[in-house]
Scaffold this motif. Structure first.
Motif, PDB file in Angstrom:
ATOM      1  N   CYS A  22      39.722  34.869  43.943  1.00  0.00           N
ATOM      2  CA  CYS A  22      40.293  34.895  42.588  1.00  0.00           C
ATOM      3  C   CYS A  22      40.696  36.308  42.190  1.00  0.00           C
ATOM      4  CB  CYS A  22      39.299  34.316  41.575  1.00  0.00           C
ATOM      5  SG  CYS A  22      39.132  32.532  41.705  1.00  0.00           S
ATOM      6  N   ALA A  23      39.873  37.290  42.545  1.00  0.00           N
ATOM      7  CA  ALA A  23      40.200  38.681  42.233  1.00  0.00           C
ATOM      8  C   ALA A  23      41.470  39.115  42.966  1.00  0.00           C
ATOM      9  CB  ALA A  23      39.033  39.599  42.579  1.00  0.00           C
ATOM     10  N   ARG A  25      43.913  37.132  43.936  1.00  0.00           N
ATOM     11  CA  ARG A  25      45.033  36.445  43.278  1.00  0.00           C
ATOM     12  C   ARG A  25      45.419  37.156  41.985  1.00  0.00           C
ATOM     13  NH1 ARG A  25      42.947  31.644  40.714  1.00  0.00           N
ATOM     14  NH2 ARG A  25      42.489  33.232  39.166  1.00  0.00           N
ATOM     15  N   ASP A  26      44.416  37.493  41.175  1.00  0.00           N
ATOM     16  CA  ASP A  26      44.683  38.176  39.909  1.00  0.00           C
ATOM     17  C   ASP A  26      45.307  39.551  40.143  1.00  0.00           C
ATOM     18  OD1 ASP A  26      43.627  35.956  38.643  1.00  0.00           O
ATOM     19  OD2 ASP A  26      41.713  36.926  38.163  1.00  0.00           O
ATOM     20  N   ALA A  27      44.816  40.265  41.145  1.00  0.00           N
ATOM     21  CA  ALA A  27      45.358  41.589  41.458  1.00  0.00           C
ATOM     22  C   ALA A  27      46.814  41.480  41.907  1.00  0.00           C
ATOM     23  CB  ALA A  27      44.508  42.261  42.535  1.00  0.00           C
ATOM     24  N   GLU A  28      47.115  40.488  42.731  1.00  0.00           N
ATOM     25  CA  GLU A  28      48.499  40.289  43.179  1.00  0.00           C
ATOM     26  C   GLU A  28      49.403  39.971  41.991  1.00  0.00           C
ATOM     27  OE1 GLU A  28      50.077  40.786  45.997  1.00  0.00           O
ATOM     28  OE2 GLU A  28      48.295  41.313  47.146  1.00  0.00           O
ATOM     29  N   ASN A  29      48.909  39.152  41.066  1.00  0.00           N
ATOM     30  CA  ASN A  29      49.694  38.832  39.870  1.00  0.00           C
ATOM     31  C   ASN A  29      49.960  40.085  39.038  1.00  0.00           C
ATOM     32  OD1 ASN A  29      49.870  36.122  40.526  1.00  0.00           O
ATOM     33  ND2 ASN A  29      48.125  35.533  39.266  1.00  0.00           N
ATOM     34  N   CYS A  30      48.947  40.928  38.898  1.00  0.00           N
ATOM     35  CA  CYS A  30      49.121  42.188  38.157  1.00  0.00           C
ATOM     36  C   CYS A  30      50.131  43.080  38.856  1.00  0.00           C
ATOM     37  CB  CYS A  30      47.792  42.917  38.006  1.00  0.00           C
ATOM     38  SG  CYS A  30      46.643  42.116  36.876  1.00  0.00           S
ATOM     39  N   GLU A  35      51.679  45.791  36.422  1.00  0.00           N
ATOM     40  CA  GLU A  35      50.434  46.303  35.836  1.00  0.00           C
ATOM     41  C   GLU A  35      49.611  46.945  36.963  1.00  0.00           C
ATOM     42  OE1 GLU A  35      48.526  43.129  33.707  1.00  0.00           O
ATOM     43  OE2 GLU A  35      50.371  42.622  32.642  1.00  0.00           O
ATOM     44  N   ALA A  39      45.875  46.232  38.675  1.00  0.00           N
ATOM     45  CA  ALA A  39      45.879  45.736  40.052  1.00  0.00           C
ATOM     46  C   ALA A  39      44.987  46.600  40.934  1.00  0.00           C
ATOM     47  CB  ALA A  39      47.304  45.713  40.603  1.00  0.00           C
ATOM     48  N   LEU A  42      41.316  45.880  40.350  1.00  0.00           N
ATOM     49  CA  LEU A  42      40.885  44.628  40.973  1.00  0.00           C
ATOM     50  C   LEU A  42      40.803  44.759  42.494  1.00  0.00           C
ATOM     51  CD1 LEU A  42      42.918  42.200  38.717  1.00  0.00           C
ATOM     52  CD2 LEU A  42      40.419  42.321  38.844  1.00  0.00           C
TER      53      LEU A  42
END
Length: 122
Positions: A22-23, A25-30, A35, A39, A42
């Protein structure tokens, strides 16, 4: 990146850590949203939990490249390659960053290695 690996009848079953996934995925989204600082935070969290997580190291290098921190990016690509020396994308991206640093010949060599690995020639 992993919590357990079970070997059974010549197959390895790897259980992924959902928190790390999940981290990532969130980092890739950032990263994709521009952002970069978030990123990096994360990716660093993942790396602190799993220092040999080549995906996090590779993506962290990409963020530094996007920010223009080329020497830091190269160090991160090198760390990713220590964990996964046959990662074609890391070799290719490392080469592109080297070219941005006017290290053209070395960069071309890395790009060629990445393409060669991707084509299965190595």
């Amino acid at each position: 990146m992993t919590t357990n690996a079970l070997v059974s009848h010549e197959r390895t079953i790897t259980k992924l850590n959902p928190i790390i996934e999940c981290a990532l995925r969130d980092a890739e989204n950032c990263k994709m949203a521009g952002e970069y600082q978030l990123a990096l935070e994360l990716f660093n969290m993942v790396i602190s939990e799993d220092p040999s997580n080549a995906r996090a190291l590779h993506s962290k290098a990409d963020v530094h490249d996007m920010m223009g921190d080329y020497s830091v990016a190269i160090r991160c690509y090198d760390n990713a390659l220590e964990c996964d020396p046959n990662n074609a994308e890391v070799w290719y991206n490392r080469g592109m960053t080297l070219r941005k640093m006017d290290r053209h010949e070395e960069g071309i060599g890395n790009i060629r290695k990445g393409i060669s690995l991707a084509m299965g020639d190595v």
